[in-house]
Design an enzyme around this catalytic site. Structure first.
Site, PDB file in Angstrom:
ATOM      1  NE  ARG A 104      -3.057  -2.245   9.307  1.00  0.00           N
ATOM      2  CZ  ARG A 104      -3.814  -2.366  10.400  1.00  0.00           C
ATOM      3  NH1 ARG A 104      -4.728  -3.327  10.481  1.00  0.00           N
ATOM      4  NH2 ARG A 104      -3.664  -1.527  11.394  1.00  0.00           N
ATOM      5  CG  ASP A 108      -8.649  -2.836  10.818  1.00  0.00           C
ATOM      6  OD1 ASP A 108      -8.397  -2.413  11.959  1.00  0.00           O
ATOM      7  OD2 ASP A 108      -8.384  -2.208   9.782  1.00  0.00           O
ATOM      8  NE  ARG A 165      -0.555   0.164   4.974  1.00  0.00           N
ATOM      9  CZ  ARG A 165      -0.904   0.848   6.052  1.00  0.00           C
ATOM     10  NH1 ARG A 165      -1.919   1.690   5.998  1.00  0.00           N
ATOM     11  NH2 ARG A 165      -0.264   0.698   7.196  1.00  0.00           N
ATOM     12  CD  GLU A 188     -16.752   2.879   0.956  1.00  0.00           C
ATOM     13  OE1 GLU A 188     -16.037   3.059   1.959  1.00  0.00           O
ATOM     14  OE2 GLU A 188     -18.015   2.863   1.002  1.00  0.00           O
ATOM     15  CG  PHE A 190     -14.952  -0.655   2.375  1.00  0.00           C
ATOM     16  CD1 PHE A 190     -15.852  -1.481   3.049  1.00  0.00           C
ATOM     17  CD2 PHE A 190     -13.980  -0.008   3.114  1.00  0.00           C
ATOM     18  CE1 PHE A 190     -15.781  -1.637   4.426  1.00  0.00           C
ATOM     19  CE2 PHE A 190     -13.906  -0.165   4.498  1.00  0.00           C
ATOM     20  CZ  PHE A 190     -14.811  -0.976   5.152  1.00  0.00           C
ATOM     21  CG  HIS A 195      -5.929  -1.789   4.541  1.00  0.00           C
ATOM     22  ND1 HIS A 195      -5.400  -0.768   3.793  1.00  0.00           N
ATOM     23  CD2 HIS A 195      -5.634  -1.519   5.843  1.00  0.00           C
ATOM     24  CE1 HIS A 195      -4.789   0.096   4.597  1.00  0.00           C
ATOM     25  NE2 HIS A 195      -4.902  -0.332   5.840  1.00  0.00           N
TER      26      HIS A 195
END
Length: 312
Positions: free
Chosen positions: A167, A117, A10, A58, A83, A109
């Site tokens: 990530r 998360d 990322r 999104e 998303f 991610h």
């Protein structure tokens, strides 16, 4: 022995966007209130007039990107994979894929390495979803070098592209003078005659380590890095299947619909061989440290080594 350099893809994405923005004035970057996490904030700092924060919306962001693409500009729409591919699937399918618009989707991610998360954000289904969209190119780079090259290649390609980034910081393995990124072409990282390990994304470096462990046991493993899952390098996969007779696929994604399924399609049609799929086995992820989750779900070097050894 010097420590291996590690960078999250990322981070590579954010840096590559800035390089791209410096070279091409038609690049526009969109984000959904996650610029700090997706690293598009790096582009925003350099080119504030070409960065659009669409907020936590999104689906709308994909629609905006589609509209921008019709003006001749090249939009990179960014959010977490859950998303970008999950929540906005219908918009990606109908507003980008169906009209074949030149939209690039930067999904960060991805996979279980999102870590703490938890399951709601750990997208292990995105490759499967994006593969089903006609004309969609799907790229899952293995390290910093490959991620930057993938962003450049995505820009050069005319049509929709899905870019998958992680990530967790991963070892840089492609920093070689002869490295060349080509859409739809796999990369042979290690030759071998007993079994072929076909990997994508985060586990690629772990597969190389596993291959070294296998060599110590007298098992000669060929390792192929597949950065482009669609279009897949079918010729390379078929040749490897014929050479070794055994294929092991490794991915930080569900074993349903991802790299493993794509490889099985090719093997079944062109070069019948035994296939073992290593990935997330029809289950959700869970909250925890990324490195611990990678190990628990069997994607670390030791786990891959044990599974391939048993398979052989």
């Amino acid at each position: 022995m010097s420590e291996v350099k590690k960078i999250a893809t990322r981070e590579s994405y954010g840096n590559a966007l800035v390089e791209l923005g410096n070279k091409h004035e038609d690049v526009v970057v969109l984000d959904a209130d996650l610029a700090a996490a997706t690293k598009t904030g790096t582009f925003k700092k350099a080119f504030p007039e070409r960065h659009i924060d669409c907020g936590i919306a999104e689906c709308n962001m994909i629609g905006v990107a589609a509209g921008i693409a019709t003006t001749g500009k090249v939009p990179f729409a960014s959010s977490f994979a859950m998303f970008a591919a999950g929540r906005a699937f219908e918009q990606v399918r109908n507003s980008v894929g169906y009209p074949k618009l030149n939209v690039k989707i930067g999904a960060t991610h991805a996979g279980i390495s999102v870590g703490e998360d938890g399951a709601t954000h750990q997208c292990n289904e995105d490759i499967a979803l994006m593969r089903t969209i006609p004309g969609m190119v799907v790229i899952n780079p293995s390290d910093d070098v490959e991620a930057k090259a993938a962003v450049e290649a995505a820009y050069e390609h005319v049509g929709p592209v899905y870019l998958r980034f992680g990530r967790l910081a991963v070892p840089v393995i492609n920093d070689k003078p002869d490295y060349k990124f080509e859409l739809g072409k796999g990369v042979v990282l290690r030759e071998g005659k007993d079994v072929t390990i076909v990997a994508t994304g985060l586990p690629v470096s772990n597969c190389l380590e596993a291959a070294e462990k296998l060599a110590a046991d007298g098992i000669d493993a060929k390792v192929i890095n597949i950065h482009t899952i669609k279009p897949l390098d079918e010729e390379l996969i078929a040749e490897a299947a014929k050479e070794t007779g055994k294929i092991v696929t490794v991915e930080e994604h569900s074993v349903i619909g991802g790299l493993g399924s794509a490889v099985c399609d090719v093997v079944a049609e062109k070069a019948p061989a035994k296939v073992l799929k290593i990935g997330i086995n029809d289950t959700y992820g869970e909250s925890g440290p990324a490195v611990e989750l990678v190990k628990k779900y069997g994607l670390d070097a030791d786990s891959i080594y044990e599974k391939v050894k048993a398979f052989c």
